[in-house]
Write a protein that holds these residues in place. Structure first.
Motif, PDB file in Angstrom:
ATOM      1  N   GLY A  94       0.833  -1.214   0.000  1.00  0.00           N
ATOM      2  CA  GLY A  94       0.000   0.000   0.000  1.00  0.00           C
ATOM      3  C   GLY A  94       0.864   1.259   0.000  1.00  0.00           C
ATOM      4  N   THR A  95       1.929   1.259   0.798  1.00  0.00           N
ATOM      5  CA  THR A  95       2.764   2.475   0.862  1.00  0.00           C
ATOM      6  C   THR A  95       3.481   2.689  -0.476  1.00  0.00           C
ATOM      7  OG1 THR A  95       4.614   1.243   1.801  1.00  0.00           O
ATOM      8  CG2 THR A  95       3.169   2.347   3.356  1.00  0.00           C
ATOM      9  N   ARG A  96       3.929   1.577  -1.100  1.00  0.00           N
ATOM     10  CA  ARG A  96       4.610   1.702  -2.412  1.00  0.00           C
ATOM     11  C   ARG A  96       3.654   2.293  -3.443  1.00  0.00           C
ATOM     12  NH1 ARG A  96       7.558  -3.634  -1.821  1.00  0.00           N
ATOM     13  NH2 ARG A  96       9.692  -3.070  -1.309  1.00  0.00           N
ATOM     14  N   LEU A  97       2.403   1.800  -3.411  1.00  0.00           N
ATOM     15  CA  LEU A  97       1.420   2.276  -4.398  1.00  0.00           C
ATOM     16  C   LEU A  97       1.064   3.742  -4.144  1.00  0.00           C
ATOM     17  CD1 LEU A  97      -0.800  -0.926  -4.517  1.00  0.00           C
ATOM     18  CD2 LEU A  97       0.687  -0.062  -6.331  1.00  0.00           C
ATOM     19  N   LEU A  98       0.995   4.115  -2.869  1.00  0.00           N
ATOM     20  CA  LEU A  98       0.693   5.529  -2.555  1.00  0.00           C
ATOM     21  C   LEU A  98       1.831   6.423  -3.042  1.00  0.00           C
ATOM     22  CD1 LEU A  98      -0.857   5.091   1.002  1.00  0.00           C
ATOM     23  CD2 LEU A  98      -1.985   6.216  -0.935  1.00  0.00           C
ATOM     24  N   GLU A  99       3.061   5.955  -2.864  1.00  0.00           N
ATOM     25  CA  GLU A  99       4.202   6.743  -3.359  1.00  0.00           C
ATOM     26  C   GLU A  99       4.107   6.899  -4.880  1.00  0.00           C
ATOM     27  OE1 GLU A  99       8.121   5.023  -2.860  1.00  0.00           O
ATOM     28  OE2 GLU A  99       9.056   6.958  -3.249  1.00  0.00           O
ATOM     29  N   GLU A 100       3.837   5.780  -5.551  1.00  0.00           N
ATOM     30  CA  GLU A 100       3.715   5.814  -7.023  1.00  0.00           C
ATOM     31  C   GLU A 100       2.599   6.754  -7.467  1.00  0.00           C
ATOM     32  OE1 GLU A 100       4.737   1.314  -7.825  1.00  0.00           O
ATOM     33  OE2 GLU A 100       3.030   1.984  -9.051  1.00  0.00           O
ATOM     34  N   ALA A 101       1.509   6.783  -6.685  1.00  0.00           N
ATOM     35  CA  ALA A 101       0.357   7.621  -7.055  1.00  0.00           C
ATOM     36  C   ALA A 101       0.657   9.110  -6.815  1.00  0.00           C
ATOM     37  CB  ALA A 101      -0.869   7.197  -6.264  1.00  0.00           C
ATOM     38  N   GLY A 102       1.723   9.404  -6.068  1.00  0.00           N
ATOM     39  CA  GLY A 102       2.133  10.810  -5.920  1.00  0.00           C
ATOM     40  C   GLY A 102       2.048  11.376  -4.519  1.00  0.00           C
ATOM     41  N   ALA A 103       1.728  10.542  -3.504  1.00  0.00           N
ATOM     42  CA  ALA A 103       1.662  11.075  -2.125  1.00  0.00           C
ATOM     43  C   ALA A 103       3.027  11.651  -1.739  1.00  0.00           C
ATOM     44  CB  ALA A 103       1.265   9.954  -1.161  1.00  0.00           C
ATOM     45  N   PHE A 104       3.011  12.725  -0.942  1.00  0.00           N
ATOM     46  CA  PHE A 104       4.301  13.339  -0.552  1.00  0.00           C
ATOM     47  C   PHE A 104       4.813  12.787   0.775  1.00  0.00           C
ATOM     48  CE2 PHE A 104       1.459  16.037   1.855  1.00  0.00           C
ATOM     49  CZ  PHE A 104       2.182  16.383   2.992  1.00  0.00           C
ATOM     50  N   SER A 105       3.954  12.099   1.524  1.00  0.00           N
ATOM     51  CA  SER A 105       4.372  11.472   2.784  1.00  0.00           C
ATOM     52  C   SER A 105       3.274  10.492   3.192  1.00  0.00           C
ATOM     53  CB  SER A 105       4.586  12.514   3.887  1.00  0.00           C
ATOM     54  OG  SER A 105       3.349  13.079   4.236  1.00  0.00           O
ATOM     55  N   ILE A 106       3.585   9.637   4.169  1.00  0.00           N
ATOM     56  CA  ILE A 106       2.602   8.626   4.580  1.00  0.00           C
ATOM     57  C   ILE A 106       2.623   8.450   6.094  1.00  0.00           C
ATOM     58  CG2 ILE A 106       1.859   6.215   4.364  1.00  0.00           C
ATOM     59  CD1 ILE A 106       3.109   6.047   1.706  1.00  0.00           C
ATOM     60  N   VAL A 107       1.444   8.533   6.698  1.00  0.00           N
ATOM     61  CA  VAL A 107       1.320   8.204   8.127  1.00  0.00           C
ATOM     62  C   VAL A 107       1.258   6.679   8.263  1.00  0.00           C
ATOM     63  CG1 VAL A 107      -0.238   8.293  10.122  1.00  0.00           C
ATOM     64  CG2 VAL A 107       0.180  10.364   8.768  1.00  0.00           C
ATOM     65  N   LEU A 108       2.081   6.137   9.168  1.00  0.00           N
ATOM     66  CA  LEU A 108       2.043   4.700   9.494  1.00  0.00           C
ATOM     67  C   LEU A 108       1.486   4.591  10.903  1.00  0.00           C
ATOM     68  CD1 LEU A 108       5.666   3.616   8.368  1.00  0.00           C
ATOM     69  CD2 LEU A 108       3.563   3.700   6.983  1.00  0.00           C
ATOM     70  N   GLU A 109       0.287   4.066  11.027  1.00  0.00           N
ATOM     71  CA  GLU A 109      -0.331   4.024  12.363  1.00  0.00           C
ATOM     72  C   GLU A 109      -0.424   2.594  12.897  1.00  0.00           C
ATOM     73  OE1 GLU A 109      -3.840   6.418  12.973  1.00  0.00           O
ATOM     74  OE2 GLU A 109      -4.193   5.551  14.947  1.00  0.00           O
ATOM     75  N   ALA A 110       0.026   2.421  14.144  1.00  0.00           N
ATOM     76  CA  ALA A 110      -0.129   1.159  14.886  1.00  0.00           C
ATOM     77  C   ALA A 110       0.264  -0.068  14.076  1.00  0.00           C
ATOM     78  CB  ALA A 110      -1.567   1.041  15.408  1.00  0.00           C
ATOM     79  N   ILE A 111       1.518  -0.096  13.629  1.00  0.00           N
ATOM     80  CA  ILE A 111       2.056  -1.299  12.974  1.00  0.00           C
ATOM     81  C   ILE A 111       3.334  -1.693  13.716  1.00  0.00           C
ATOM     82  CG2 ILE A 111       1.073  -0.776  10.689  1.00  0.00           C
ATOM     83  CD1 ILE A 111       3.853   0.200   9.815  1.00  0.00           C
TER      84      ILE A 111
END
Ligand code: KIV
Length: 299
Positions: free
Chosen positions: A170-187
């Motif tokens: 999911g994080t890889r796909l969000l990066e590819e889609a253009g997100a500038f950062s990603i919150v990682l919650e409770a992992i």
């Protein structure tokens, strides 16, 4: 004044290893406090449904409420970067309604980016659509509170190799889609480290351990203002609920005992403005209120 933060600042911080400090705020006073403390990103989270509105989850928060809180937070900021959560209401309906919500976040709320939860095909398409139209997007994976019912409660995510791999994808796909950062919650911490190494955009952790590029906490939790529920991973840097209850109790006792207001105030003799640490209101200064008061913000 220091340079204002932009999405380029966060890319640079990932490269240089400077941690990104993120905190939630819901009003101008808290925003000013975050600004004074040098916070990098202020998030108007839909956690406001829980800490401000007293709901058991974030689902009832409306877009109008998010835009209202974002606009009032923006008045307290000059350097920090302002992100607004797209609420549950605006997301599952359609691409048009989600896009319109993001446009309102920037044009009415003065946000500089929006945050969306999950990495479903719909969310990925939305991220790609928004970023190609100039709207920066922060992703959010792991425990995604808007899916509380689908997850069966607020639970740690990505604990097994299969579910961990899904979060990483999911994080890889969000990066590819253009997100500038990603919150990682409770992992799990190890998974957060793997993701942080795998993507070139900054990760902002909450209950995800120390290896993320930045951290985010709910302001009411870290200040010890929220006494109803507080996740185990939160560190309380103050016990403001205790201080507030003590102060309110002192005030109540003094009013009941006739000690407050003090005698000179009751006699109509006001202390000079500089002893009160601020400017007196216009009518005390003998001035007139403004002819036309500013339009009220509607929630
Ligand atoms: O709504 C919120 O405040 C959030 C943060 C906790 C990341 O999403």
């Amino acid at each position: 004044m220091k340079d204002a933060m932009t999405i380029r600042s966060f890319a640079e911080m990932k490269k240089t290893g400077r941690k990104i400090v993120t905190v939630t705020a819901y009003d101008a006073t808290f925003a000013q406090l975050c600004e004074a403390a040098g916070v990098d990103i202020v998030l108007v989270g839909d956690s406001l449904g829980m800490v401000i509105q007293g709901h058991p989850n974030t689902l009832p928060v409306t877009l109008d409420q998010m835009v209202y809180h974002t606009r009032i937070v923006s008045r307290g900021l000059s350097r920090a970067f302002l992100v607004m959560d797209l609420p549950f209401h605006s997301l599952p309906v359609s691409m048009e309604s989600a896009t319109a919500a993001a446009v309102r976040a920037l044009s009415e709320g003065n946000a500089q980016a929006v945050k969306v939860e999950g990495a479903t095909p719909f969310v990925l398409q939305l991220v790609s659509h928004l970023t190609s139209h100039g709207i920066p997007v922060m992703g959010h994976v792991g425990l995604i509170p808007q899916s509380v019912h689908q997850m069966g409660g607020f639970r740690i995510q990505g604990k097994t190799p299969e579910t961990g791999a899904r979060v990483l994808d999911g994080t890889r796909l969000l990066e590819e889609a253009g997100a500038f950062s990603i919150v990682l919650e409770a992992i799990p911490h190890a998974l957060a480290r793997e993701i942080t190494d795998a993507v070139s955009i900054p990760t902002i952790g909450i209950g995800a351990g120390p290896h993320c590029d930045g951290q985010v906490l709910v302001s009411y939790d870290l200040l010890g203002l929220n006494e109803t529920y507080c996740p185990r991973f939160v560190k309380k840097y103050a016990q403001l609920a205790e201080i507030a209850k003590q102060a309110l109790g002192d005030y109540a006792s003094e009013v009941r005992a006739g000690i407050f207001p003090p005698a000179e105030v009751r006699a109509g003799i006001f202390p000079p403005a500089d002893e009160r640490g601020g400017k007196p209101p216009a009518d005390e200064r003998g001035g007139k209120p403004p002819a036309e008061s500013p339009k009220p913000d509607k929630p």
